[in-house]
Motif scaffolding. Structure first.
Motif, PDB file in Angstrom:
ATOM      1  N   GLU A  39       0.835  -1.189   0.000  1.00 55.64           N
ATOM      2  CA  GLU A  39       0.000   0.000   0.000  1.00 55.64           C
ATOM      3  C   GLU A  39       0.871   1.241   0.000  1.00 55.64           C
ATOM      4  OE1 GLU A  39      -2.174  -0.712   3.569  1.00 55.64           O
ATOM      5  OE2 GLU A  39      -0.534  -0.073   4.883  1.00 55.64           O
ATOM      6  N   GLY A  40       0.259   2.362  -0.343  1.00 51.75           N
ATOM      7  CA  GLY A  40       0.961   3.638  -0.303  1.00 51.75           C
ATOM      8  C   GLY A  40       2.190   3.673  -1.195  1.00 51.75           C
ATOM      9  N   GLU A  41       3.234   4.369  -0.737  1.00 53.59           N
ATOM     10  CA  GLU A  41       4.431   4.517  -1.558  1.00 53.59           C
ATOM     11  C   GLU A  41       5.162   3.197  -1.748  1.00 53.59           C
ATOM     12  OE1 GLU A  41       7.277   7.171   0.114  1.00 53.59           O
ATOM     13  OE2 GLU A  41       7.775   5.861   1.789  1.00 53.59           O
ATOM     14  N   LYS A  42       4.916   2.243  -0.848  1.00 54.56           N
ATOM     15  CA  LYS A  42       5.577   0.938  -0.958  1.00 54.56           C
ATOM     16  C   LYS A  42       5.192   0.243  -2.265  1.00 54.56           C
ATOM     17  CE  LYS A  42       5.428  -1.378   2.795  1.00 54.56           C
ATOM     18  NZ  LYS A  42       4.933  -2.247   3.893  1.00 54.56           N
ATOM     19  N   ILE A  43       3.890   0.163  -2.538  1.00 56.58           N
ATOM     20  CA  ILE A  43       3.460  -0.511  -3.766  1.00 56.58           C
ATOM     21  C   ILE A  43       3.865   0.290  -5.002  1.00 56.58           C
ATOM     22  CG2 ILE A  43       1.121   0.475  -3.840  1.00 56.58           C
ATOM     23  CD1 ILE A  43       0.194  -2.317  -4.804  1.00 56.58           C
ATOM     24  N   ALA A  45       6.607   2.114  -5.302  1.00 61.54           N
ATOM     25  CA  ALA A  45       8.035   1.870  -5.521  1.00 61.54           C
ATOM     26  C   ALA A  45       8.279   0.475  -6.079  1.00 61.54           C
ATOM     27  CB  ALA A  45       8.791   2.054  -4.203  1.00 61.54           C
ATOM     28  N   LEU A  46       7.548  -0.507  -5.593  1.00 60.33           N
ATOM     29  CA  LEU A  46       7.719  -1.879  -6.064  1.00 60.33           C
ATOM     30  C   LEU A  46       7.324  -2.032  -7.532  1.00 60.33           C
ATOM     31  CD1 LEU A  46       6.336  -3.739  -2.936  1.00 60.33           C
ATOM     32  CD2 LEU A  46       8.675  -3.892  -3.790  1.00 60.33           C
ATOM     33  N   GLN A  47       6.422  -1.190  -8.001  1.00 61.32           N
ATOM     34  CA  GLN A  47       5.960  -1.277  -9.386  1.00 61.32           C
ATOM     35  C   GLN A  47       6.854  -0.516 -10.358  1.00 61.32           C
ATOM     36  OE1 GLN A  47       1.939   0.175  -8.940  1.00 61.32           O
ATOM     37  NE2 GLN A  47       1.108  -1.869  -8.520  1.00 61.32           N
ATOM     38  N   LYS A  48       7.784   0.271  -9.826  1.00 61.45           N
ATOM     39  CA  LYS A  48       8.657   1.068 -10.690  1.00 61.45           C
ATOM     40  C   LYS A  48       9.971   0.345 -10.962  1.00 61.45           C
ATOM     41  CE  LYS A  48       6.746   5.533  -9.303  1.00 61.45           C
ATOM     42  NZ  LYS A  48       6.173   5.835 -10.627  1.00 61.45           N
ATOM     43  N   LYS A  49      10.547   0.604 -12.113  1.00 63.87           N
ATOM     44  CA  LYS A  49      11.859   0.056 -12.460  1.00 63.87           C
ATOM     45  C   LYS A  49      12.925   0.987 -11.913  1.00 63.87           C
ATOM     46  CE  LYS A  49      14.787  -1.331 -16.342  1.00 63.87           C
ATOM     47  NZ  LYS A  49      15.201  -2.591 -15.688  1.00 63.87           N
ATOM     48  N   GLY A  50      13.771   0.459 -11.040  1.00 61.46           N
ATOM     49  CA  GLY A  50      14.806   1.282 -10.448  1.00 61.46           C
ATOM     50  C   GLY A  50      15.922   1.594 -11.418  1.00 61.46           C
ATOM     51  N   VAL A  88      13.044  -6.214  -0.356  1.00 59.90           N
ATOM     52  CA  VAL A  88      13.301  -6.099   1.082  1.00 59.90           C
ATOM     53  C   VAL A  88      13.712  -4.668   1.421  1.00 59.90           C
ATOM     54  CG1 VAL A  88      14.819  -6.848   2.962  1.00 59.90           C
ATOM     55  CG2 VAL A  88      13.902  -8.527   1.349  1.00 59.90           C
ATOM     56  N   LEU A  89      14.593  -4.109   0.612  1.00 58.69           N
ATOM     57  CA  LEU A  89      15.069  -2.741   0.857  1.00 58.69           C
ATOM     58  C   LEU A  89      13.923  -1.731   0.784  1.00 58.69           C
ATOM     59  CD1 LEU A  89      18.283  -3.044  -1.325  1.00 58.69           C
ATOM     60  CD2 LEU A  89      18.262  -2.765   1.158  1.00 58.69           C
ATOM     61  N   ILE A  90      13.090  -1.875  -0.241  1.00 56.95           N
ATOM     62  CA  ILE A  90      11.957  -0.961  -0.398  1.00 56.95           C
ATOM     63  C   ILE A  90      11.004  -1.091   0.786  1.00 56.95           C
ATOM     64  CG2 ILE A  90       9.842  -0.566  -1.736  1.00 56.95           C
ATOM     65  CD1 ILE A  90      11.546  -1.145  -4.265  1.00 56.95           C
ATOM     66  N   LYS A  91      10.695  -2.329   1.160  1.00 55.36           N
ATOM     67  CA  LYS A  91       9.774  -2.542   2.289  1.00 55.36           C
ATOM     68  C   LYS A  91      10.311  -1.915   3.569  1.00 55.36           C
ATOM     69  CE  LYS A  91       7.974  -6.039   5.434  1.00 55.36           C
ATOM     70  NZ  LYS A  91       6.882  -5.165   5.901  1.00 55.36           N
ATOM     71  N   LEU A 119      13.014   5.660  -4.064  1.00 54.25           N
ATOM     72  CA  LEU A 119      13.115   4.425  -3.281  1.00 54.25           C
ATOM     73  C   LEU A 119      13.523   3.263  -4.186  1.00 54.25           C
ATOM     74  CD1 LEU A 119       9.988   4.426  -0.908  1.00 54.25           C
ATOM     75  CD2 LEU A 119      12.372   4.433  -0.208  1.00 54.25           C
ATOM     76  N   ALA A 120      12.889   3.172  -5.348  1.00 52.47           N
ATOM     77  CA  ALA A 120      13.204   2.099  -6.302  1.00 52.47           C
ATOM     78  C   ALA A 120      14.624   2.243  -6.833  1.00 52.47           C
ATOM     79  CB  ALA A 120      12.198   2.118  -7.452  1.00 52.47           C
ATOM     80  N   ASP A 121      15.047   3.485  -7.118  1.00 54.68           N
ATOM     81  CA  ASP A 121      16.382   3.725  -7.672  1.00 54.68           C
ATOM     82  C   ASP A 121      17.480   3.319  -6.691  1.00 54.68           C
ATOM     83  OD1 ASP A 121      15.145   4.777  -9.914  1.00 54.68           O
ATOM     84  OD2 ASP A 121      15.467   6.875  -9.336  1.00 54.68           O
ATOM     85  N   VAL A 122      17.381   3.800  -5.448  1.00 58.20           N
ATOM     86  CA  VAL A 122      18.435   3.513  -4.477  1.00 58.20           C
ATOM     87  C   VAL A 122      18.460   2.016  -4.146  1.00 58.20           C
ATOM     88  CG1 VAL A 122      17.135   3.922  -2.325  1.00 58.20           C
ATOM     89  CG2 VAL A 122      19.577   4.410  -2.414  1.00 58.20           C
ATOM     90  N   SER A 123      17.308   1.364  -4.140  1.00 58.83           N
ATOM     91  CA  SER A 123      17.261  -0.077  -3.872  1.00 58.83           C
ATOM     92  C   SER A 123      17.909  -0.862  -5.008  1.00 58.83           C
ATOM     93  CB  SER A 123      15.809  -0.532  -3.678  1.00 58.83           C
ATOM     94  OG  SER A 123      15.222   0.112  -2.560  1.00 58.83           O
ATOM     95  N   ALA A 124      17.681  -0.438  -6.243  1.00 59.01           N
ATOM     96  CA  ALA A 124      18.301  -1.102  -7.394  1.00 59.01           C
ATOM     97  C   ALA A 124      19.816  -0.959  -7.343  1.00 59.01           C
ATOM     98  CB  ALA A 124      17.754  -0.513  -8.693  1.00 59.01           C
ATOM     99  N   TYR A 125      20.287   0.225  -6.950  1.00 64.53           N
ATOM    100  CA  TYR A 125      21.735   0.431  -6.853  1.00 64.53           C
ATOM    101  C   TYR A 125      22.345  -0.453  -5.768  1.00 64.53           C
ATOM    102  CZ  TYR A 125      26.240   2.521  -5.868  1.00 64.53           C
ATOM    103  OH  TYR A 125      27.592   2.681  -5.646  1.00 64.53           O
ATOM    104  N   ILE A 126      21.717  -0.501  -4.603  1.00 65.52           N
ATOM    105  CA  ILE A 126      22.242  -1.313  -3.509  1.00 65.52           C
ATOM    106  C   ILE A 126      22.284  -2.788  -3.898  1.00 65.52           C
ATOM    107  CG2 ILE A 126      21.756  -2.126  -1.168  1.00 65.52           C
ATOM    108  CD1 ILE A 126      20.540   0.680  -0.619  1.00 65.52           C
TER     109      ILE A 126
END
Length: 237
Positions: A39-43, A45-50, A88-91, A119-126
């Motif tokens: 829900e909210g920004e979590k979903i 971010a999960l739907q975006k390509k980092g 996991v990072l996004i959550k 959120l998606a970008d930094v998680s993809a980098y990590i």
């Protein structure tokens, strides 16, 4: 360039420290709590390509604590992030921002991320970072015994979710725990057992609740002894 960006990010974070405290949302103590609710920004971010390139710039502020390599600190104050699943990072970041997970040290830094895309970008980098070859392990004189005891406990109840190798499950939001710093693992499992990690998986709380301190030491020692999956730093391509 990177130093300038990092200093600017740290200055922004210091302002955040002076601002209002992190929000607090009801977690495992609430009857309506759903561990992996999308829900909210979590979903979003999960739907975006980092974007890894943009994520590298956004990570500058994170590197102050987790180090530019994503290795964290062997003393367990900050976890190793490199190679962790994006889900996991996004959550975890979204939960901290929303007040589901209490982390007053990280909250001002997580709050500097401007939107779900970042959120998606930094998680993809990590996730793209190579895995450091060294990390904090159990260093007692009885290390071999503790690892053996931990292996037995892990195989009974932990591997069903975290896998034979500790690689977790990206689709189910189960983190990579193999090769994480021993002291960080021990602290998190203790907090989950004692009800202090408010965004914990209720299924894990049930499993870990009966464990003694000595058993948590053993399990943490074993998990830290495992090799984290992924490209190790220095591997030849």
């Amino acid at each position: 360039m990177k130093i300038t960006v990092l200093l600017a990010a740290l200055l922004s974070a210091s302002v955040a420290f002076a601002g209002p405290p992190a929000p607090k949302k009801e977690g495992i103590e609430g009857q309506g709590y759903v561990w992996n609710a999308q829900e909210g920004e979590k979903i979003e971010a999960l739907q975006k390509k980092g974007d890894v390139t943009r994520g590298e710039e956004a990570y500058e502020v994170c590197g102050a604590c987790h180090l530019p390599s994503g290795a964290g600190r062997p003393d367990g104050t900050f976890p190793q992030l490199a190679g962790q699943h994006t889900t996991v990072l996004i959550k975890q970041m979204a939960d901290i921002r929303a007040g589901l997970r209490d982390n007053p040290t990280m909250y001002p830094f997580a709050a500097t991320l401007v939107d779900p895309q970042e959120l998606a970008d930094v998680s993809a980098y990590i996730e793209s970072l190579c895995i450091p070859t060294d990390h904090g392990k159990y260093e007692g004189a009885d290390a071999a015994l503790q690892v053996a005891k931990g292996k037995e406990l892990y195989e009974k109840q932990c591997k069903e979710c975290h896998g034979d190798t500790g690689a977790g499950d990206k689709a189910k939001f189960y983190p990579v725990i193999a090769g994480q710093h021993y002291k960080y693992l021990l602290r998190q499992m203790t907090e989950i057992r004692d009800g202090h990690r408010r965004n914990a998986n209720p299924d894990m709380v049930k499993v870990i609740k009966p464990y003694t301190d000595d058993q948590l030491v053993a399990i943490s020692a074993y998990q830290a002894s495992l090799k984290m999956p992924g490209s190790m730093c220095g591997d030849k391509k």
